[in-house]
Write an enzyme that holds these catalytic residues in place. Structure first.
Site, PDB file in Angstrom:
ATOM      1  N   THR A  17      39.290  32.837  54.597  1.00 49.64           N
ATOM      2  CA  THR A  17      40.327  32.469  53.641  1.00 49.64           C
ATOM      3  C   THR A  17      41.472  33.473  53.767  1.00 49.64           C
ATOM      4  O   THR A  17      41.455  34.340  54.642  1.00 49.64           O
ATOM      5  CB  THR A  17      39.787  32.485  52.203  1.00 49.64           C
ATOM      6  OG1 THR A  17      39.624  33.847  51.775  1.00 49.64           O
ATOM      7  CG2 THR A  17      38.446  31.767  52.109  1.00 49.64           C
ATOM      8  N   CYS A  18      42.435  33.369  52.873  1.00 52.48           N
ATOM      9  CA  CYS A  18      43.549  34.312  52.919  1.00 52.48           C
ATOM     10  C   CYS A  18      43.130  35.711  52.500  1.00 52.48           C
ATOM     11  O   CYS A  18      43.851  36.681  52.767  1.00 52.48           O
ATOM     12  CB  CYS A  18      44.707  33.833  52.047  1.00 52.48           C
ATOM     13  SG  CYS A  18      44.293  33.662  50.300  1.00 52.48           S
ATOM     14  N   ASN A  19      41.978  35.841  51.857  1.00 48.79           N
ATOM     15  CA  ASN A  19      41.538  37.144  51.357  1.00 48.79           C
ATOM     16  C   ASN A  19      40.328  37.708  52.088  1.00 48.79           C
ATOM     17  O   ASN A  19      39.947  38.848  51.839  1.00 48.79           O
ATOM     18  CB  ASN A  19      41.179  37.059  49.871  1.00 48.79           C
ATOM     19  CG  ASN A  19      42.367  36.722  49.018  1.00 48.79           C
ATOM     20  OD1 ASN A  19      43.464  37.179  49.280  1.00 48.79           O
ATOM     21  ND2 ASN A  19      42.150  35.909  48.000  1.00 48.79           N
ATOM     22  N   GLU A  47      38.786  33.111  40.245  1.00 48.76           N
ATOM     23  CA  GLU A  47      39.442  31.911  40.781  1.00 48.76           C
ATOM     24  C   GLU A  47      38.392  30.967  41.364  1.00 48.76           C
ATOM     25  O   GLU A  47      37.377  31.389  41.908  1.00 48.76           O
ATOM     26  CB  GLU A  47      40.499  32.297  41.819  1.00 48.76           C
ATOM     27  CG  GLU A  47      39.978  33.109  43.010  1.00 48.76           C
ATOM     28  CD  GLU A  47      39.568  32.242  44.164  1.00 48.76           C
ATOM     29  OE1 GLU A  47      39.884  31.037  44.151  1.00 48.76           O
ATOM     30  OE2 GLU A  47      38.933  32.764  45.090  1.00 48.76           O
ATOM     31  N   GLY A  83      54.933  23.352  51.250  1.00 49.58           N
ATOM     32  CA  GLY A  83      53.549  23.050  51.593  1.00 49.58           C
ATOM     33  C   GLY A  83      52.965  22.066  50.592  1.00 49.58           C
ATOM     34  O   GLY A  83      53.502  21.898  49.481  1.00 49.58           O
ATOM     35  N   MET A 131      46.515  25.365  47.878  1.00 46.24           N
ATOM     36  CA  MET A 131      47.221  26.385  47.128  1.00 46.24           C
ATOM     37  C   MET A 131      48.578  25.887  46.641  1.00 46.24           C
ATOM     38  O   MET A 131      49.011  26.183  45.519  1.00 46.24           O
ATOM     39  CB  MET A 131      47.406  27.639  47.979  1.00 46.24           C
ATOM     40  CG  MET A 131      48.068  28.801  47.257  1.00 46.24           C
ATOM     41  SD  MET A 131      47.074  29.452  45.889  1.00 46.24           S
ATOM     42  CE  MET A 131      45.987  30.551  46.814  1.00 46.24           C
TER      43      MET A 131
END
Length: 435
Positions: A49-51, A114, A189, A193
């Site tokens: 993921t982004c994290n 989240e 986008g 998200m």
């Protein structure tokens, strides 16, 4: 076989390295293929993921798994092992299970609590199932992690305190520009998200929403859901010039808003201030944009710092306690499962002995009336059940305490048991797919 988790996240690695290590679906598949080709690893799931980018494997040896995963990460991403080593974390067995449950609950996320990570872990499991990289061990682990994550959101108050990255970005924009009700928002986008950004901004009362996306039909669907306007990607420059706040998360491998585009937008806006909230990894907005007069760019790193401070809310502690209980239950169930084949073989052996003796009784006493025969059968079954009860319960108790293997081996030798044959005959094949 042992469970091993190796990876890096926003806790251990700088954002530029996380950007480099972030894998799309093709990259995750390539890493999974590389992992499962290694003799030491039998199963693999890749969560990126982004994290975070994490690899979950079922392995024959711990040290071999660490070496194999590190080599595979380097092969697929091109990042040298020396650059990765100090940023990697490793979890083994009990800690690996606890980590999976903690991640699924959102307690390890940049925005604590989240819920998006649940969908990302579900996607990782499905990808592993489709590619044949997932077997019974990781399938069960991820199914249970997803169940625990769902419990966290439905049975605790974590949602009431989980400040999302989107909400943090919009709060930053409000501090710099004024109330959302006076601001025009541009969402670049139309993925998960971006959809969250649009729906959150709509809920918080932003004045207007415009959605720009490479696939215009997706932009239209998202805009319709939030009462906004959709524009094709070709009109991005014009959209930038009218937006007070730009939230971008496209999943693109390159910059979407460069310095020239942002500069032209500022000229058209005659210097009116503007905030870019860049939620993408790799980032969508060129870092140089922040140098423009009147323009602020806030990215994942800055938002993460904002969300990481403060004391632990009681709702978060409630979820942490839930994870502790679920991990204990999972370990207990798994320990009991480890001796289940021996227990099944013992019961199968006893059933065969009883059936044989009752058959011989029928041959010796063919004139026995049905009621008497039924009473004899019931008495024999009760005797066997009472004899088996204590060893069955005790072997499960010892398994939880870590002594199950020795006791199960003693039972196999004493009764000449072959567990594999009993399980094959008595246990139906496990169904695949998500529960």
């Amino acid at each position: 076989m042992s469970l091993v988790v190796l990876g890096l996240s926003h806790h251990t690695a700088p954002l530029p390295l996380l950007e480099t290590m972030s894998l799309d679906a093709a990259g995750r598949a390539a890493l999974g293929d590389s992992l499962t080709r290694r003799d030491n690893l039998s199963e693999a799931v890749v969560v990126s993921t982004c994290n975070r980018t994490e690899v979950y494997v079922e392995s024959q040896t711990f040290h071999g798994a660490v070496t194999d995963i590190a080599e595979a990460l380097t092969d697929v991403t091109g990042v040298a092992s020396e650059a990765l080593r100090e940023h990697l974390y490793v979890h083994y067995e009990d800690r690996a299970i606890a980590h999976a449950f903690t991640v699924a609950c959102g307690l390890d996320s940049m925005a604590v609590g989240e819920a998006q990570i649940l969908g990302q872990m579900r996607t990782a499991l499905r990808e592993g199932q489709r590619s044949g990289h997932v077997g019974p061990a990781l399938n069960n682990l991820f199914q249970q992690a997803l169940r625990v994550g769902k419990r966290a959101h439905t049975e605790t108050g974590i949602d009431s305190v989980s400040v999302s990255l989107v909400e943090a970005g919009l709060a930053r924009a409000e501090r710099e520009l004024g109330p959302l009700a006076t601001l025009d928002l541009l969402v670049v986008g139309a993925g998960g998200m971006s959809s969250l950004a649009a729906t959150t901004a709509s809920r918080l009362g932003v004045r207007s929403i415009t959605v720009v996306n490479r696939t215009h039909a997706k932009a239209v669907r998202l805009a319709e859901r939030v009462g906004g306007v959709a524009l094709p990607l070709s009109e991005l420059p014009a959209a930038l010039s009218i937006a007070d706040v730009v939230v971008s998360c496209t999943g693109s491998t390159g910059v979407v808003v460069d310095l020239a585009a942002a500069g032209d937008a500022q000229v058209a806006r005659t210097g009116r201030p503007q905030v870019y909230v860049d939620l993408a990894l790799p980032h969508d907005v060129a870092t140089e944009v922040d140098s423009l007069s009147g323009v602020s760019v806030v990215g994942l790193a800055a938002l993460g710092e904002e969300l990481s401070g403060g004391t632990t809310p009681p709702q978060v502690q409630e979820v942490a306690d839930l994870v502790i209980g679920e991990v204990a239950a999972y370990l207990t169930d798994r320990a009991a499962e480890s001796v289940a084949p021996t227990v099944a073989a013992l019961r199968s052996h006893a059933a065969d002995v009883v059936a044989g003796e009752l058959t011989r009784l029928d041959q010796r006493l063919p004139d026995l009336d049905d009621q008497t025969r039924a009473e004899v059968q019931l008495a024999v079954h009760r005797i066997v059940e009472k004899l088996l009860h204590t060893p069955t319960v005790r072997v499960k108790e010892l398994a939880v305490g870590g002594q199950g293997d020795d006791y199960a081996q003693a039972l196999r030798r004493l009764f000449d048991l072959r567990p594999g044959e009993a399980v094959t005959a008595s246990v139906p094949p496990e169904r695949g797919g998500l529960a």
